[in-house]
Design a protein around this motif. Structure first.
Motif, short mmCIF file in Angstrom:
data_model
loop_
_atom_site.label_atom_id
_atom_site.label_comp_id
_atom_site.label_asym_id
_atom_site.label_seq_id
_atom_site.Cartn_x
_atom_site.Cartn_y
_atom_site.Cartn_z
N ARG A 215 -2.36 8.36 5.08
CA ARG A 215 -0.94 8.06 5.20
C ARG A 215 -0.53 7.86 6.69
O ARG A 215 0.32 7.04 7.01
N HIS A 216 -1.19 8.64 7.60
CA HIS A 216 -0.90 8.48 9.03
C HIS A 216 -1.31 7.09 9.52
O HIS A 216 -0.56 6.42 10.26
N TYR A 217 -2.49 6.64 9.06
CA TYR A 217 -2.95 5.30 9.46
C TYR A 217 -1.99 4.22 8.95
O TYR A 217 -1.67 3.24 9.66
N LEU A 218 -1.57 4.39 7.70
CA LEU A 218 -0.66 3.40 7.13
C LEU A 218 0.66 3.36 7.89
O LEU A 218 1.21 2.29 8.16
N ALA A 219 1.16 4.54 8.26
CA ALA A 219 2.42 4.59 9.03
C ALA A 219 2.24 3.92 10.40
O ALA A 219 3.15 3.24 10.90
N ARG A 220 1.09 4.12 11.00
CA ARG A 220 0.82 3.48 12.29
C ARG A 220 0.80 1.96 12.15
O ARG A 220 1.29 1.24 13.02
N ILE A 221 0.21 1.47 11.05
CA ILE A 221 0.17 0.02 10.84
C ILE A 221 1.59 -0.53 10.69
O ILE A 221 1.95 -1.55 11.29
N GLN A 222 2.43 0.15 9.90
CA GLN A 222 3.79 -0.33 9.71
C GLN A 222 4.60 -0.28 11.01
O GLN A 222 5.36 -1.22 11.31
N ALA A 223 4.42 0.78 11.81
CA ALA A 223 5.15 0.87 13.08
C ALA A 223 4.70 -0.22 14.06
O ALA A 223 5.52 -0.82 14.78
N SER A 224 3.40 -0.51 14.06
CA SER A 224 2.88 -1.53 14.97
C SER A 224 3.38 -2.92 14.58
O SER A 224 3.71 -3.75 15.45
N THR A 225 3.41 -3.20 13.25
CA THR A 225 3.92 -4.50 12.84
C THR A 225 5.40 -4.65 13.20
O THR A 225 5.85 -5.73 13.61
N HIS A 226 6.15 -3.55 13.05
CA HIS A 226 7.56 -3.59 13.42
C HIS A 226 7.73 -3.82 14.93
O HIS A 226 8.57 -4.61 15.36
N GLN A 227 6.88 -3.11 15.71
CA GLN A 227 6.94 -3.26 17.17
C GLN A 227 6.56 -4.68 17.57
O GLN A 227 7.19 -5.29 18.45
N LEU B 124 0.83 -1.20 0.00
CA LEU B 124 0.00 0.00 0.00
C LEU B 124 0.86 1.25 0.00
O LEU B 124 0.56 2.24 -0.70
N ALA B 125 1.92 1.23 0.77
CA ALA B 125 2.78 2.41 0.85
C ALA B 125 3.50 2.66 -0.48
O ALA B 125 3.70 3.82 -0.87
#
Length: 529
Positions: A335-347, A322-323
């Motif tokens: 874009r903020h929601y997508l960034a939150r999803i990527q940060a959460s998966t990384h965490q 998606l990104a």
């Protein structure tokens, strides 16, 4: 002329021999004087006091020793009645008994005390055909020793009688009970006199006493401990512990027996043994149950981490797609929601890695080796700089940091500590990290220290830092799984040490790991669970 005719005849013959002729009637006066002189000289030769009495009890002759020992008031006792020549109190105390004994047996002996001189004198009176012979001997030393002996025996008897430990004695030859104290009488349920009528073998069950007594060693022995059965007055058996020692009792060879009723203790020991066996069984059951629970937990954790990995990869893959393809079509909120999803998966991925590490650390085999921490820290710091190229962090170390430890575990712990320092110095214009080793004089361990000039922590919560999932800062401010310091503590424990932290007053923090070296380092067989 003198009462001791035979003694005088001997002296006369002695004088005659010295003169070379037998005595004649014209020489009687001269011979009498010579005889008296020779008699006195003979009396002075003995160390004892001697007084010669005629058949009427009058003093015929005495030596100087007798005069001193009798403490006679008369300078010359010759011709005086014997009982008048010695002190009046002594004469009054002993005259009647002495005269009666002389009439009956011809001899008498008594000991007189002179209080002023604190002296004891033994008088010995012996009758013969011509009168009496009285010998005097200073027996002060012997009397004092005898008195001390009697006092000691009396004291020992008193101590024996009131001692709380049950004790009794029996004669070696006959086996008869010679004495028993009050505690022994109470233990056997009888009086001391009744106990004194027994033989030692009668205090044991039928047929057992002879065997126990026969097993005692011959001669001097002490502290022979044995466990056996005895019986009380009513025949009731009791389990006792005997301590036997050879002694002299009133100049007789005897055996002193110390008796302790251990029946209650034996029952208590048996009960305690049963309790211990039950506890060991329960501990074994609990240990087995704990092992099963741990195995199930490990299996569950492994399965959970494995099963979560696939959907996490899917989420991460779709978020990345998606990104890459559609980010331009999203508005700012999208874009903020997508960034939150990527940060959460990384965490979540990092959390899963830390959980896996914490779970499998106890199962790793300890393989201690000599290693240098400097290249390890440099490699880990290079990895951190590659993740954030714009960050500037100074790493301060000695040229070499040698120690003995498990390389894999220490790399994991250092990775957590350096990552922690990298994270909490992110808001510093110029951050620094110091890594060092120092010896602990108290324990002899090496202490690994990692310090930084980050934001530090509240010292009141220092005990919570190394607890899993305990965070002192918001995850929004500083990312992390909350397991890094828990992993550090686990690595320290597996090395036989511990971990702790100290916060600096002006900001920053220092983290420590104590690491035993050499023989103090635990091996695979005794690693903590």
């Amino acid at each position: 002329m003198a009462p001791l005719t035979a003694f005088k005849v001997w002296l006369k013959s002695l004088v005659g021999k010295r003169q070379g002729k037998a005595p004649e009637s014209g020489d009687m006066a001269e011979n009498a004087a010579a005889t008296a002189k020779a008699l006195q000289a003979g009396l002075e030769l003995t160390s004892e006091g001697i007084i010669l009495l005629d058949d009427r009890g009058r003093v015929v002759a005495f030596n100087s020793g007798a005069h001193a020992l009798a403490h006679a008031a008369l300078a010359d006792m010759r011709g005086a009645d014997f009982w008048d020549a010695i002190p009046e109190d002594i004469a009054e105390s002993h005259r009647s008994a002495a005269e009666q004994a002389l009439r009956e047996s011809g001899s008498h002996q008594f000991v007189a005390r002179y209080p002023f001189e604190d002296q004891w004198v033994e008088y010995c009176l012996r009758q013969h055909a011509d009168g009496l012979l009285v010998t005097l001997k200073d027996v002060t030393a012997a009397h004092r020793a005898s008195r001390q002996l009697r006092e000691s025996e009396s004291c020992n008897q008193a101590l024996f009688d009131v001692h709380p430990q049950a004790m009794w004695l029996f004669d070696v030859g006959s086996g008869h009970v010679l004495a028993a104290n009050k505690a022994a009488a109470a233990l056997y349920g009888m009086t001391q006199d009744e106990l004194g009528e027994f033989f030692a073998a009668q205090l044991f069950p039928e047929g057992e006493g002879a065997a126990v007594l026969a097993s005692l060693p011959v001669g001097d022995f002490h502290g022979e401990m044995r466990l056996c059965t005895q019986k009380k007055a009513g025949g009731q058996p009791m389990l006792v512990e005997l301590a036997c020692s050879s002694v002299q009792w009133q100049l007789r060879p005897a055996v002193m027996v110390s008796v302790t009723d251990v029946g209650a203790r034996h029952l208590a020991d048996a009960h305690l043994q049963r309790i211990n066996e039950e506890l060991e069984l329960r501990v074994g059951q609990c240990t087995d149950e704990l092992q099963r629970s741990r195995s199930e937990l490990d299996a569950f954790t492994s399965a959970m981490l494995h099963d979560l990995k696939s959907p996490l990869h899917v989420i991460h893959g779709f978020a990345s797609t998606l990104a890459e393809r559609y980010a331009a079509t999203f508005d700012a909120q999208g874009r903020h929601y997508l960034a939150r999803i990527q940060a959460s998966t990384h965490q979540l991925a990092r959390l899963m890695d830390d959980v896996r590490t914490l779970t499998y650390l106890p199962h790793m085999l300890m393989a201690p080796e000599q290693m240098d921490l400097v290249p390890v820290c440099q490699r880990l710091m290079d990895d951190l700089r590659r993740r954030e190229p714009g960050r500037q962090l100074v790493l301060e170390m000695e040229p070499s940091l040698p120690l003995v430890g498990d390389r894999k575990m220490l790399v994991i712990a250092l990775a957590c500590l350096l990552d922690n320092a990298w994270k909490f110095t992110s808001r510093k214009e110029q951050g620094w990290v110091q890594v060092g080793l120092k010896a602990d004089p108290a324990s002899g361990n090496l202490v690994l220290q990692v310090s930084d000039n980050g934001i530090g922590f509240d010292a009141a919560y220092a005990d919570k830092l190394f607890t899993a999932f305990q965070r002192l800062h918001s995850s929004a401010d500083f990312s992390g799984s909350g397991l890094g310091l828990a992993i550090v503590r686990r690595v320290a424990q597996l090395h036989g040490g511990q971990a702790w932290a100290v916060s600096a007053d002006q900001g920053g923090a220092s983290f420590f790991m104590s690491l035993p070296q050499g023989a103090d380092l635990p091996g695979p067989e005794n690693l903590p669970a």
